[in-house]
Write a protein that holds these residues in place. Structure first.
Motif, PDB file in Angstrom:
ATOM      1  N   VAL A  14     -15.589 -32.191  68.531  1.00 39.77           N
ATOM      2  CA  VAL A  14     -15.347 -32.845  67.247  1.00 39.77           C
ATOM      3  C   VAL A  14     -16.670 -33.089  66.516  1.00 39.77           C
ATOM      4  CG1 VAL A  14     -14.452 -34.941  66.131  1.00 39.77           C
ATOM      5  CG2 VAL A  14     -13.135 -33.833  67.954  1.00 39.77           C
ATOM      6  N   ILE A  15     -17.692 -33.543  67.209  1.00 37.49           N
ATOM      7  CA  ILE A  15     -18.999 -33.779  66.585  1.00 37.49           C
ATOM      8  C   ILE A  15     -19.532 -32.486  65.972  1.00 37.49           C
ATOM      9  CG2 ILE A  15     -21.431 -34.252  67.066  1.00 37.49           C
ATOM     10  CD1 ILE A  15     -20.533 -36.546  68.886  1.00 37.49           C
ATOM     11  N   ARG A  16     -19.396 -31.365  66.669  1.00 37.48           N
ATOM     12  CA  ARG A  16     -19.878 -30.082  66.125  1.00 37.48           C
ATOM     13  C   ARG A  16     -19.217 -29.741  64.799  1.00 37.48           C
ATOM     14  NH1 ARG A  16     -20.122 -26.802  71.724  1.00 37.48           N
ATOM     15  NH2 ARG A  16     -22.175 -27.532  72.361  1.00 37.48           N
ATOM     16  N   HIS A  17     -17.941 -30.079  64.661  1.00 41.51           N
ATOM     17  CA  HIS A  17     -17.235 -29.801  63.413  1.00 41.51           C
ATOM     18  C   HIS A  17     -17.634 -30.766  62.290  1.00 41.51           C
ATOM     19  CE1 HIS A  17     -14.626 -27.254  65.888  1.00 41.51           C
ATOM     20  NE2 HIS A  17     -14.301 -26.670  64.738  1.00 41.51           N
ATOM     21  N   LEU A  18     -18.013 -31.973  62.639  1.00 40.70           N
ATOM     22  CA  LEU A  18     -18.306 -33.002  61.646  1.00 40.70           C
ATOM     23  C   LEU A  18     -19.760 -33.074  61.212  1.00 40.70           C
ATOM     24  CD1 LEU A  18     -16.230 -35.939  63.156  1.00 40.70           C
ATOM     25  CD2 LEU A  18     -15.711 -34.679  61.054  1.00 40.70           C
ATOM     26  N   THR A  19     -20.662 -32.581  62.023  1.00 35.91           N
ATOM     27  CA  THR A  19     -22.083 -32.834  61.812  1.00 35.91           C
ATOM     28  C   THR A  19     -22.637 -32.183  60.541  1.00 35.91           C
ATOM     29  OG1 THR A  19     -24.140 -33.062  63.038  1.00 35.91           O
ATOM     30  CG2 THR A  19     -23.075 -30.919  63.141  1.00 35.91           C
ATOM     31  N   CYS A  20     -23.488 -32.933  59.870  1.00 30.66           N
ATOM     32  CA  CYS A  20     -24.240 -32.483  58.697  1.00 30.66           C
ATOM     33  C   CYS A  20     -25.662 -32.997  58.897  1.00 30.66           C
ATOM     34  CB  CYS A  20     -23.677 -33.071  57.420  1.00 30.66           C
ATOM     35  SG  CYS A  20     -22.001 -32.574  57.042  1.00 30.66           S
ATOM     36  N   ALA A  21     -26.564 -32.134  59.243  1.00 27.71           N
ATOM     37  CA  ALA A  21     -27.925 -32.547  59.617  1.00 27.71           C
ATOM     38  C   ALA A  21     -28.599 -33.422  58.557  1.00 27.71           C
ATOM     39  CB  ALA A  21     -28.786 -31.326  59.913  1.00 27.71           C
ATOM     40  N   ASP A  22     -28.252 -33.260  57.293  1.00 27.97           N
ATOM     41  CA  ASP A  22     -28.897 -34.060  56.257  1.00 27.97           C
ATOM     42  C   ASP A  22     -28.408 -35.502  56.223  1.00 27.97           C
ATOM     43  OD1 ASP A  22     -26.432 -33.064  55.366  1.00 27.97           O
ATOM     44  OD2 ASP A  22     -27.041 -33.133  53.261  1.00 27.97           O
ATOM     45  N   HIS A  23     -27.414 -35.861  57.027  1.00 21.37           N
ATOM     46  CA  HIS A  23     -26.904 -37.232  57.112  1.00 21.37           C
ATOM     47  C   HIS A  23     -27.491 -38.006  58.295  1.00 21.37           C
ATOM     48  CE1 HIS A  23     -23.123 -35.741  54.871  1.00 21.37           C
ATOM     49  NE2 HIS A  23     -23.963 -36.285  54.024  1.00 21.37           N
ATOM     50  N   GLU A  24     -28.380 -37.391  59.050  1.00 23.49           N
ATOM     51  CA  GLU A  24     -28.892 -38.032  60.266  1.00 23.49           C
ATOM     52  C   GLU A  24     -29.763 -39.246  59.970  1.00 23.49           C
ATOM     53  OE1 GLU A  24     -30.857 -35.297  62.881  1.00 23.49           O
ATOM     54  OE2 GLU A  24     -28.971 -34.388  63.499  1.00 23.49           O
ATOM     55  N   GLU A  25     -29.601 -40.248  60.820  1.00 23.31           N
ATOM     56  CA  GLU A  25     -30.461 -41.433  60.826  1.00 23.31           C
ATOM     57  C   GLU A  25     -31.119 -41.479  62.197  1.00 23.31           C
ATOM     58  OE1 GLU A  25     -28.318 -45.039  59.854  1.00 23.31           O
ATOM     59  OE2 GLU A  25     -27.081 -43.959  58.403  1.00 23.31           O
ATOM     60  N   ARG A  26     -32.293 -42.069  62.272  1.00 27.88           N
ATOM     61  CA  ARG A  26     -33.014 -42.159  63.540  1.00 27.88           C
ATOM     62  C   ARG A  26     -33.501 -43.589  63.801  1.00 27.88           C
ATOM     63  NH1 ARG A  26     -33.761 -37.041  65.508  1.00 27.88           N
ATOM     64  NH2 ARG A  26     -33.574 -35.381  63.988  1.00 27.88           N
ATOM     65  N   PRO A  27     -32.572 -44.472  64.138  1.00 31.06           N
ATOM     66  CA  PRO A  27     -32.988 -45.846  64.472  1.00 31.06           C
ATOM     67  C   PRO A  27     -33.846 -45.858  65.737  1.00 31.06           C
ATOM     68  CG  PRO A  27     -30.604 -45.693  64.150  1.00 31.06           C
ATOM     69  CD  PRO A  27     -31.134 -44.299  64.207  1.00 31.06           C
ATOM     70  N   VAL A  28     -34.792 -46.772  65.768  1.00 28.86           N
ATOM     71  CA  VAL A  28     -35.664 -46.908  66.934  1.00 28.86           C
ATOM     72  C   VAL A  28     -35.092 -47.945  67.896  1.00 28.86           C
ATOM     73  CG1 VAL A  28     -37.739 -46.180  65.710  1.00 28.86           C
ATOM     74  CG2 VAL A  28     -37.121 -48.598  65.753  1.00 28.86           C
ATOM     75  N   ASN A  29     -35.640 -47.978  69.100  1.00 30.05           N
ATOM     76  CA  ASN A  29     -35.203 -48.914  70.129  1.00 30.05           C
ATOM     77  C   ASN A  29     -35.204 -50.345  69.594  1.00 30.05           C
ATOM     78  OD1 ASN A  29     -34.378 -49.846  72.626  1.00 30.05           O
ATOM     79  ND2 ASN A  29     -36.440 -49.888  73.463  1.00 30.05           N
TER      80      ASN A  29
END
Length: 144
Positions: A14-29
């Protein structure tokens, strides 16, 4: 998939079908991640890392989440009390926020009903276990 096993194949599919790399966030620890109350339902796709789900009123850890994961899938089909919870990263995270409209379009377009149903069933099972654990903890605390 047996018993209480996380449906990894379904989640990844499901993630593979939904993913859009330009929507990624990278929260830190240790970063706090709030659910977007302005959106009409959203889910979070966890690509890498882990987080805990905490109750706002007492900051109690309700669940631990490890990638790959889809958080809030059920909130896109009905109202969910996300205003009472927040996430806190426990490692470097890579995640995406997906709106309900886009989610529903992709599920319909690619007929992802089976995998989504198995993910939701597992989520409900996890919720039941968490509720039992929290109730037992509260009962033990009140008996002290």
């Amino acid at each position: 998939m047996g018993g209480n096993s996380k449906p990894l194949k379904d989640i990844i599919f499901v993630i593979r079908h939904l993913t859009c790399a330009d929507h990624e966030e990278r929260p830190v620890n240790q970063q706090i991640i709030h659910f977007d109350s302005q959106r009409d339902g959203e889910c979070l796709l966890f690509h890498r890392g882990s987080a805990v789900l905490r109750r706002k009123r007492d900051h109690h850890v309700v669940a631990q989440i490890h990638a790959p994961a889809i958080i809030g899938l059920n909130s896109t089909v009905g109202t969910e009390p996300w205003q009472h919870y927040y996430l806190q990263a426990t490692s470097q995270l890579t995640l995406e926020r997906i709106g309900a409209l886009y989610l529903h379009e992709v599920i319909s377009k690619y007929s992802l009903w089976g995998p989504v149903c198995r993910i939701l069933s597992w989520n409900i099972n996890q919720l039941c276990h968490t509720t039992l654990r929290l109730n037992q903890s509260a009962t033990a605390e009140s008996g002290k």
